[in-house]
Write an enzyme that holds these catalytic residues in place. Structure first.
Site, mmCIF file in Angstrom:
data_model
loop_
_atom_site.group_PDB
_atom_site.id
_atom_site.type_symbol
_atom_site.label_atom_id
_atom_site.label_comp_id
_atom_site.label_asym_id
_atom_site.label_seq_id
_atom_site.Cartn_x
_atom_site.Cartn_y
_atom_site.Cartn_z
ATOM 1 N N SER A 81 -6.848 -20.669 -3.654
ATOM 2 C CA SER A 81 -8.157 -21.347 -4.021
ATOM 3 C C SER A 81 -8.040 -21.546 -5.550
ATOM 4 C CB SER A 81 -9.283 -20.637 -3.563
ATOM 5 O OG SER A 81 -10.364 -21.108 -4.070
ATOM 6 N N TYR A 87 -13.570 -12.553 -3.731
ATOM 7 C CA TYR A 87 -12.820 -13.665 -3.440
ATOM 8 C C TYR A 87 -11.741 -14.192 -4.444
ATOM 9 C CZ TYR A 87 -11.964 -18.303 -1.712
ATOM 10 O OH TYR A 87 -11.437 -19.729 -0.922
#
Length: 263
Positions: free
Chosen positions: A150, A166
């Protein structure tokens, strides 16, 4: 004889295992691989979601099957590898996409939530990659591993976004990709990562609601979020012989957000 571009991107005769494949980015990537000719094994935790996603792929003329497994659990990961090999034969392409997120300020972030995110988002990638490589790719000296990271793994967040676990896990995926690509190149296994920006999905729903889709789109030079086609090209490039000389790399697919934020 030099192959044509269409021949280089052709995945006929290949088998792909896609985790987190029942919806969102995973299902988009499964469609891309199937449309290029690969047979698809989908996996996620919920059988109902997998049945629906598999039917969607089959309706598009793609040879698709499914196995329910929780990639946070080592025993499930090993079973997933076992059953895929038994039912499909050798695995040519592995897409590590199963993932989780957790929003909380760093000073109050529960340790158990940190462990949950790290366990699924990076430990699971390692265990499944190891299982598939040892049991299918290394002996054949052939394989493609695609890790979904990501742009959150490339740097920090705006203050209003509190997803430290995350971000950390996705940064680990980027470096995992580099290290594994370097180590397994001798086996002719390529390992590459995709770093998506904001795509409408269940995982990003809270962020989209809190910050607003239009506001997020404004941060991208292309002035939009990702759509249902934007991961297809890079997925097939990484999976096919068109990308056979690319390994240990990551590419942001984010409408240019990482360019302006310095990721």
């Amino acid at each position: 004889m030099t192959r044509t571009v269409m021949q280089l991107f052709d995945l006929k005769g290949k088998t792909a295992l896609v985790t987190g494949g029942s919806r969102g980015l995973g299902l988009q990537m499964a469609h891309a691989l199937g449309e290029a000719g690969a047979r698809i094994m989908l996996s996620s935790r919920k059988a109902g979601d997998l049945e629906e996603a598999t039917a969607d792929l089959q309706a598009a003329g793609i040879d698709a099957r499914w196995i329910a497994a929780d990639c946070a659990k080592e025993e499930d990961i090993r079973r997933l590898a076992d059953e895929t090999l038994q039912r499909m034969g050798d695995i040519d392409i592995l897409v590590n996409n199963a993932g989780a997120a957790w929003g909380a300020p760093a000073e109050d972030h529960p340790v158990e939530a940190w462990d949950k995110v790290m366990n699924l988002n990076i430990r699971g990638y390692f265990i499944l990659s190891q299982q598939v490589a040892k049991r299918s790719m290394i002996a054949r000296r052939s394989g493609r591993i695609i890790n979904v990271a990501s742009i959150a793994g490339l740097g920090g967040n705006p203050p209003e976004m509190t997803t430290i676990a995350y971000n950390t896990s996705k940064g680990a995926v980027v470096n995992f990709t580099k290290a594994l690509g370097a180590e397994w190149g001798k086996y002719n296994i390529t390992v590459n990562a995709i770093c998506p920006g904001f795509f409408p999905s269940k995982m990003t729903a809270a962020t989209l609601k809190n910050l607003g889709e239009d506001k997020l789109a404004e941060h991208a030079p292309l002035r939009r979020l990702g759509d249902d086609e934007d991961l297809k090209g890079i997925t097939v490039l990484y999976a096919s012989d068109a990308g056979k000389h690319i390994t240990g790399q990551w590419l942001a697919v984010d409408g240019g957000v990482s360019v302006v934020t310095g990721g």
